[in-house]
Design an enzyme around this catalytic site. Structure first.
Site, PDB file in Angstrom:
ATOM      1  N   GLY A 246       1.013  -1.367   0.191  1.00 28.35           N
ATOM      2  CA  GLY A 246      -0.274  -0.053   0.182  1.00 28.35           C
ATOM      3  C   GLY A 246       0.585   0.961  -0.033  1.00 28.35           C
ATOM      4  O   GLY A 246       0.593   2.649   0.223  1.00 28.35           O
TER       5      GLY A 246
ATOM      6  N   SER B 185      12.525  -0.993  -1.562  1.00 27.46           N
ATOM      7  CA  SER B 185      13.931  -1.102  -1.033  1.00 27.46           C
ATOM      8  C   SER B 185      14.590  -1.621   0.378  1.00 27.46           C
ATOM      9  O   SER B 185      13.848  -1.845   1.355  1.00 27.46           O
ATOM     10  CB  SER B 185      14.322   0.485  -0.421  1.00 27.46           C
ATOM     11  OG  SER B 185      12.224   1.166   0.166  1.00 27.46           O
TER      12      SER B 185
ATOM     13  N   THR C 134       2.440   3.160  -2.250  1.00 28.67           N
ATOM     14  CA  THR C 134       1.730   4.284  -2.727  1.00 28.67           C
ATOM     15  C   THR C 134       0.517   4.720  -3.493  1.00 28.67           C
ATOM     16  O   THR C 134       0.241   5.620  -3.660  1.00 28.67           O
ATOM     17  CB  THR C 134       1.882   3.985  -4.683  1.00 28.67           C
ATOM     18  OG1 THR C 134       3.228   2.894  -5.151  1.00 28.67           O
ATOM     19  CG2 THR C 134       1.035   4.528  -6.404  1.00 28.67           C
TER      20      THR C 134
END
EC number: 2.7.1.25
Length: 214
Positions: free
Chosen positions: A18, A87, A20
């Site tokens: 979630g 990341s 974005t």
């Protein structure tokens, strides 16, 4: 536009957690109130700035390295930056913290099973079948933050609850005489100034920037 110190909200988590969705919702709230803001998103960046990179650890690190350079330029010029990237490696995220202005790590947390259920593109299904190599959470590790500045659980919270958690926790993590999060690992001191870099302009604390939309 409201003048404010730059800062970087770094959303990390599995694909489908979630990141974005939350970043877009927060961006809309900030932009509607005149905040100078830019949003960097993993999918968009990989279609342009890093389209030459794959998903090996080396390429993932290069991907974040390029994004970090952009976030660094924006944040030091008083732009709020919302960065949404898986990341997956803790050391890489720590490097971003050291390179950018007023970094706040946001762990967007959801169980792998939930992320798989949300996967409308079927990427997880392909990864499980071995059709996509180096897929985070399946064939490549995700190193969850041990001590994130902000932790939201999207399988338990609504979108609005997640956004408000970020606003509230960010505001509590700043004070009006300091320009970096009180509860997070501080960025290198020489990278930051406690006042506006432009002579004669009033300094507006990041806590004000976020608290006005709470």
């Amino acid at each position: 536009m409201i003048e404010h110190p730059g800062f970087v909200l770094w959303f990390t988590g599995l694909s489908g957690a979630g990141k974005t969705t939350i970043a877009v919702a927060l961006e809309n709230q900030l932009r509607a109130r005149g905040i100078r803001i830019e949003r960097l998103d993993g999918d968009t960046v990989r279609q342009s700035l890093t389209k030459d990179l794959g998903f090996s650890k080396e390429d993932r690190d290069k991907n974040i390295e390029r994004v970090t350079f952009v976030a660094k330029l924006l944040s030091r010029n008083n732009v709020a930056v919302l960065s949404s990237f898986i990341s997956p490696y803790a050391a890489t995220r720590d490097h971003v913290r050291g390179e950018t202005t007023n970094f706040i790590e946001v762990f967007v947390d959801a169980p792998l099973e939930t992320c798989i259920e949300r996967d409308v593109k079927g990427m997880y299904k392909k990864a499980i079948a071995g059709e996509i190599p180096n897929f985070t959470g399946i064939s490549d590790p995700y190193e969850a933050p041990a001590n994130p500045d902000i932790h939201v659980k999207t399988h338990e919270q609504t979108l609005e609850e997640s956004v408000q958690t970020i606003i509230r926790r960010s505001s509590h993590g700043w004070n009006r005489t300091n320009t970096f999060p009180l509860k997070s690992r501080p960025n290198p001191p020489h990278r930051h100034k406690s006042k506006s870099s432009r002579a004669g302009e009033p300094f507006i604390s990041p806590v004000f920037v976020l608290s006005i939309i709470a």
